[in-house]
Scaffold this motif. Structure first.
Motif, PDB file in Angstrom:
ATOM      1  N   ASP A 111       0.822  -1.217   0.000  1.00  0.00           N
ATOM      2  CA  ASP A 111       0.000   0.000   0.000  1.00  0.00           C
ATOM      3  C   ASP A 111       0.853   1.262   0.000  1.00  0.00           C
ATOM      4  OD1 ASP A 111      -2.336  -1.357  -0.110  1.00  0.00           O
ATOM      5  OD2 ASP A 111      -2.812  -1.197   2.025  1.00  0.00           O
ATOM      6  N   ILE A 112       1.944   1.241   0.794  1.00  0.00           N
ATOM      7  CA  ILE A 112       2.822   2.414   0.846  1.00  0.00           C
ATOM      8  C   ILE A 112       3.345   2.721  -0.564  1.00  0.00           C
ATOM      9  CG2 ILE A 112       5.079   3.249   1.663  1.00  0.00           C
ATOM     10  CD1 ILE A 112       4.497   1.661   4.299  1.00  0.00           C
ATOM     11  N   PHE A 113       3.774   1.663  -1.276  1.00  0.00           N
ATOM     12  CA  PHE A 113       4.363   1.900  -2.603  1.00  0.00           C
ATOM     13  C   PHE A 113       3.307   2.176  -3.670  1.00  0.00           C
ATOM     14  CE2 PHE A 113       8.127   0.365  -0.495  1.00  0.00           C
ATOM     15  CZ  PHE A 113       9.063   1.264  -0.985  1.00  0.00           C
ATOM     16  N   LEU A 114       2.139   1.561  -3.527  1.00  0.00           N
ATOM     17  CA  LEU A 114       1.075   1.910  -4.476  1.00  0.00           C
ATOM     18  C   LEU A 114       0.754   3.392  -4.339  1.00  0.00           C
ATOM     19  CD1 LEU A 114      -1.218  -1.251  -4.130  1.00  0.00           C
ATOM     20  CD2 LEU A 114       0.057  -0.544  -6.169  1.00  0.00           C
ATOM     21  N   GLY A 115       0.813   3.876  -3.106  1.00  0.00           N
ATOM     22  CA  GLY A 115       0.569   5.300  -2.852  1.00  0.00           C
ATOM     23  C   GLY A 115       1.609   6.191  -3.506  1.00  0.00           C
ATOM     24  N   LEU A 116       2.825   5.660  -3.713  1.00  0.00           N
ATOM     25  CA  LEU A 116       3.880   6.440  -4.364  1.00  0.00           C
ATOM     26  C   LEU A 116       3.851   6.260  -5.880  1.00  0.00           C
ATOM     27  CD1 LEU A 116       6.903   5.683  -1.969  1.00  0.00           C
ATOM     28  CD2 LEU A 116       5.682   7.860  -2.213  1.00  0.00           C
ATOM     29  N   GLY A 117       2.876   5.501  -6.363  1.00  0.00           N
ATOM     30  CA  GLY A 117       2.755   5.322  -7.808  1.00  0.00           C
ATOM     31  C   GLY A 117       3.527   4.137  -8.359  1.00  0.00           C
ATOM     32  N   TYR A 118       4.013   3.261  -7.467  1.00  0.00           N
ATOM     33  CA  TYR A 118       4.712   2.061  -7.932  1.00  0.00           C
ATOM     34  C   TYR A 118       3.697   1.001  -8.361  1.00  0.00           C
ATOM     35  CZ  TYR A 118       9.219   3.460  -5.809  1.00  0.00           C
ATOM     36  OH  TYR A 118      10.382   4.094  -5.476  1.00  0.00           O
ATOM     37  N   ARG A 119       4.159   0.017  -9.143  1.00  0.00           N
ATOM     38  CA  ARG A 119       3.359  -1.176  -9.438  1.00  0.00           C
ATOM     39  C   ARG A 119       3.881  -2.323  -8.584  1.00  0.00           C
ATOM     40  NH1 ARG A 119       3.732  -3.943 -14.143  1.00  0.00           N
ATOM     41  NH2 ARG A 119       5.780  -3.046 -14.519  1.00  0.00           N
ATOM     42  N   VAL A 120       2.989  -3.274  -8.261  1.00  0.00           N
ATOM     43  CA  VAL A 120       3.409  -4.492  -7.566  1.00  0.00           C
ATOM     44  C   VAL A 120       3.530  -5.593  -8.612  1.00  0.00           C
ATOM     45  CG1 VAL A 120       2.817  -6.184  -5.799  1.00  0.00           C
ATOM     46  CG2 VAL A 120       2.197  -3.782  -5.468  1.00  0.00           C
ATOM     47  N   VAL A 121       4.714  -6.211  -8.720  1.00  0.00           N
ATOM     48  CA  VAL A 121       4.882  -7.280  -9.714  1.00  0.00           C
ATOM     49  C   VAL A 121       5.236  -8.592  -9.008  1.00  0.00           C
ATOM     50  CG1 VAL A 121       5.629  -5.698 -11.538  1.00  0.00           C
ATOM     51  CG2 VAL A 121       7.352  -6.778 -10.079  1.00  0.00           C
ATOM     52  N   ASP A 122       4.915  -9.688  -9.681  1.00  0.00           N
ATOM     53  CA  ASP A 122       5.230 -11.015  -9.134  1.00  0.00           C
ATOM     54  C   ASP A 122       6.585 -11.484  -9.611  1.00  0.00           C
ATOM     55  OD1 ASP A 122       3.061 -11.585  -7.578  1.00  0.00           O
ATOM     56  OD2 ASP A 122       1.848 -12.280  -9.268  1.00  0.00           O
ATOM     57  N   GLY A 123       7.241 -12.261  -8.780  1.00  0.00           N
ATOM     58  CA  GLY A 123       8.466 -12.924  -9.225  1.00  0.00           C
ATOM     59  C   GLY A 123       8.224 -14.422  -9.245  1.00  0.00           C
ATOM     60  N   ARG A 124       9.295 -15.184  -9.368  1.00  0.00           N
ATOM     61  CA  ARG A 124       9.160 -16.646  -9.344  1.00  0.00           C
ATOM     62  C   ARG A 124       9.917 -17.189  -8.153  1.00  0.00           C
ATOM     63  NH1 ARG A 124      10.038 -18.397 -15.648  1.00  0.00           N
ATOM     64  NH2 ARG A 124       8.793 -16.680 -16.499  1.00  0.00           N
ATOM     65  N   GLU A 125       9.306 -18.135  -7.455  1.00  0.00           N
ATOM     66  CA  GLU A 125      10.016 -18.744  -6.323  1.00  0.00           C
ATOM     67  C   GLU A 125      11.025 -19.770  -6.803  1.00  0.00           C
ATOM     68  OE1 GLU A 125       7.532 -19.978  -3.032  1.00  0.00           O
ATOM     69  OE2 GLU A 125       6.214 -18.262  -3.369  1.00  0.00           O
ATOM     70  N   VAL A 126      10.721 -20.421  -7.924  1.00  0.00           N
ATOM     71  CA  VAL A 126      11.673 -21.362  -8.512  1.00  0.00           C
ATOM     72  C   VAL A 126      12.353 -20.612  -9.654  1.00  0.00           C
ATOM     73  CG1 VAL A 126      11.962 -23.579  -9.672  1.00  0.00           C
ATOM     74  CG2 VAL A 126      10.193 -23.310  -7.918  1.00  0.00           C
ATOM     75  N   GLU A 127      13.659 -20.407  -9.526  1.00  0.00           N
ATOM     76  CA  GLU A 127      14.375 -19.577 -10.487  1.00  0.00           C
ATOM     77  C   GLU A 127      15.490 -20.376 -11.174  1.00  0.00           C
ATOM     78  OE1 GLU A 127      14.435 -17.230 -12.228  1.00  0.00           O
ATOM     79  OE2 GLU A 127      13.280 -15.578 -11.401  1.00  0.00           O
ATOM     80  N   THR A 128      15.944 -19.852 -12.294  1.00  0.00           N
ATOM     81  CA  THR A 128      17.128 -20.442 -12.913  1.00  0.00           C
ATOM     82  C   THR A 128      18.354 -19.765 -12.298  1.00  0.00           C
ATOM     83  OG1 THR A 128      17.144 -18.788 -14.641  1.00  0.00           O
ATOM     84  CG2 THR A 128      15.888 -20.800 -15.073  1.00  0.00           C
ATOM     85  N   THR A 129      19.473 -20.465 -12.341  1.00  0.00           N
ATOM     86  CA  THR A 129      20.703 -19.871 -11.797  1.00  0.00           C
ATOM     87  C   THR A 129      21.066 -18.624 -12.602  1.00  0.00           C
ATOM     88  OG1 THR A 129      21.945 -21.423 -13.170  1.00  0.00           O
ATOM     89  CG2 THR A 129      21.638 -22.006 -10.860  1.00  0.00           C
ATOM     90  N   ARG A 130      20.612 -18.570 -13.847  1.00  0.00           N
ATOM     91  CA  ARG A 130      20.860 -17.404 -14.682  1.00  0.00           C
ATOM     92  C   ARG A 130      20.247 -16.138 -14.073  1.00  0.00           C
ATOM     93  NH1 ARG A 130      21.469 -15.585 -20.133  1.00  0.00           N
ATOM     94  NH2 ARG A 130      19.662 -14.350 -20.699  1.00  0.00           N
ATOM     95  N   TYR A 131      19.008 -16.223 -13.664  1.00  0.00           N
ATOM     96  CA  TYR A 131      18.352 -15.048 -13.079  1.00  0.00           C
ATOM     97  C   TYR A 131      18.740 -14.826 -11.624  1.00  0.00           C
ATOM     98  CZ  TYR A 131      15.514 -14.375 -17.203  1.00  0.00           C
ATOM     99  OH  TYR A 131      15.114 -14.107 -18.476  1.00  0.00           O
ATOM    100  N   ASN A 132      18.945 -15.935 -10.902  1.00  0.00           N
ATOM    101  CA  ASN A 132      19.223 -15.793  -9.469  1.00  0.00           C
ATOM    102  C   ASN A 132      20.672 -15.347  -9.202  1.00  0.00           C
ATOM    103  OD1 ASN A 132      17.687 -16.526  -6.762  1.00  0.00           O
ATOM    104  ND2 ASN A 132      19.825 -17.105  -6.472  1.00  0.00           N
ATOM    105  N   PHE A 133      21.598 -15.732 -10.115  1.00  0.00           N
ATOM    106  CA  PHE A 133      23.019 -15.415  -9.878  1.00  0.00           C
ATOM    107  C   PHE A 133      23.683 -14.684 -11.051  1.00  0.00           C
ATOM    108  CE2 PHE A 133      22.493 -19.504  -7.388  1.00  0.00           C
ATOM    109  CZ  PHE A 133      22.450 -18.892  -6.154  1.00  0.00           C
ATOM    110  N   ASP A 134      23.681 -15.303 -12.254  1.00  0.00           N
ATOM    111  CA  ASP A 134      24.461 -14.751 -13.377  1.00  0.00           C
ATOM    112  C   ASP A 134      24.054 -13.310 -13.689  1.00  0.00           C
ATOM    113  OD1 ASP A 134      25.379 -17.319 -13.413  1.00  0.00           O
ATOM    114  OD2 ASP A 134      24.276 -17.925 -15.214  1.00  0.00           O
ATOM    115  N   ALA A 135      22.751 -13.117 -13.914  1.00  0.00           N
ATOM    116  CA  ALA A 135      22.278 -11.790 -14.322  1.00  0.00           C
ATOM    117  C   ALA A 135      22.491 -10.767 -13.218  1.00  0.00           C
ATOM    118  CB  ALA A 135      20.798 -11.863 -14.692  1.00  0.00           C
TER     119      ALA A 135
END
Ligand code: PHE
Length: 331
Positions: A111-135
């Motif tokens: 709510d605090i961030f929606l009030g600042l005009g941010y969007r709430v986005v989802d991530g993934r709990e199961v990730e590839t090592t590429r996204y979790n570490f390499d990138a």
């Protein structure tokens, strides 16, 4: 022992029993292990007596069963008429539940961030090592890449160790300006203790735009900390190190328990460490194809459990996972 007398005594008792409990007592008395009949059967030496006694036993067993059935049915009928429930009546006050303290904080931060005009986005709990570490610019051999610290599903798949991979996924999916937060579960191979649990929640924030500075980051975190811990709080930022931010900082808030005088909660320092943040390392922009000359950004990643235990003065973070209503009802 006179089998005839025994049988007629038993039949009288069976007929007299008027509850299922009473018939059970009769069963024990006349047919139980210590009954005269069972005693006699054990001592039988000739075939004829044996047959007579067994016939008595069988008749008595049948009589007890029949009476038991009859009484059980009568008892059920009685209950069905006396304990009638009108299912059309409104349900009695079951008491309303409420959200778990972690969910409450999660929604509050959203709510605090929606009030600042941010969007709430989802991530993934199961990730590839590429996204979790390499990138995220984790160097080869970084301890977080080891199965000693992180929970791997296979060589290339890991339960995300932080919400930061959502930074990369968000930047890949859109062009700046970006103002997002992403909240959810993270996993690390930690032995549970008062300050660690292998599953925990983080809030990740990411801003990418033209001309974003460290002052913007510190201003945003100052705003957030005051919303969470009280407008009278002071904030402080100390240098730190993360692979994906440069420079990196750690946010501190003046202790909300002693107001900076020193107490056990702030370990007598007056300040409480909240979590990491920093300016997005331009290497991440290269990874997602943004022009690092044109854009700059900031990110932060904080633990929700940590915010919850501090705010509610819960001495042990594991309490949040025990689901003990005596604790949960307090918040
Ligand atoms: N991901 C970091 C952690 O889990 C926190 C962080 C997020 C730091 C974003 C900087 C920027 O510790």
């Amino acid at each position: 022992m006179d089998a005839k007398t025994l049988e007629s005594d038993a039949l009288t008792a069976i007929a007299a029993a008027d509850t299922t409990d009473a018939i059970e007592t009769v069963r024990v008395e006349f047919l139980g292990r210590k009954s005269a009949l069972k005693q006699a059967l054990r001592e039988v030496r000739d075939r004829e007596t044996g047959m007579t006694l067994n016939a008595v036993r069988e008749r008595l067993e049948a009589a007890v069963d029949a009476r038991d059935d009859e009484l059980a049915r009568a008892e059920l009928d009685r209950r069905l008429t006396t304990e009638k429930v009108d299912v059309t009546l409104p349900a009695g006050g079951g008491g309303r539940g409420h959200l778990h303290p972690i969910t409450q904080i999660r929604r509050e931060v959203e709510d605090i961030f929606l009030g600042l005009g941010y969007r709430v986005v989802d991530g993934r709990e199961v990730e590839t090592t590429r996204y979790n570490f390499d990138a995220l610019n984790f160097p080869a051999g970084h301890p977080a890449r080891s199965p000693q610290q992180s929970l791997f599903i296979d060589d290339k798949t890991v339960l995300r160790t932080e919400t930061s991979p959502s930074q990369i996924r968000t930047m890949e999916a859109q062009q700046p300006p970006i103002y997002v937060v992403s909240l959810g579960r993270c996993y690390r191979r930690d032995t549970p203790d008062a300050t660690h649990t292998p599953i925990f929640h983080q809030v990740e924030g990411l801003v990418v735009d033209e001309g974003v500075t460290l002052a913007d980051l510190e201003g945003t975190l100052d705003f957030l900390l005051k919303k969470l811990f009280g407008e009278e709080r002071r904030t402080e930022f100390r240098t730190h190190d993360f692979p994906f931010t440069e420079p990196s900082i750690e946010a501190y808030v003046s202790c909300h328990v002693c107001d900076g005088d020193g107490c056990p909660v702030c370990r007598h320092s007056g300040w409480i460490e909240i979590g990491g943040a920093g300016m997005v390392d331009p290497k991440l922009f290269e990874f997602v194809g943004y022009d690092p000359e044109r854009y700059s950004g900031f990110a932060f990643g904080w633990g929700l459990e940590r915010i919850a235990v501090l705010r509610h003065k819960i001495p042990d973070l594991r309490e949040l996972w025990r689901n003990d209503l005596r604790l949960l009802r307090q918040f």
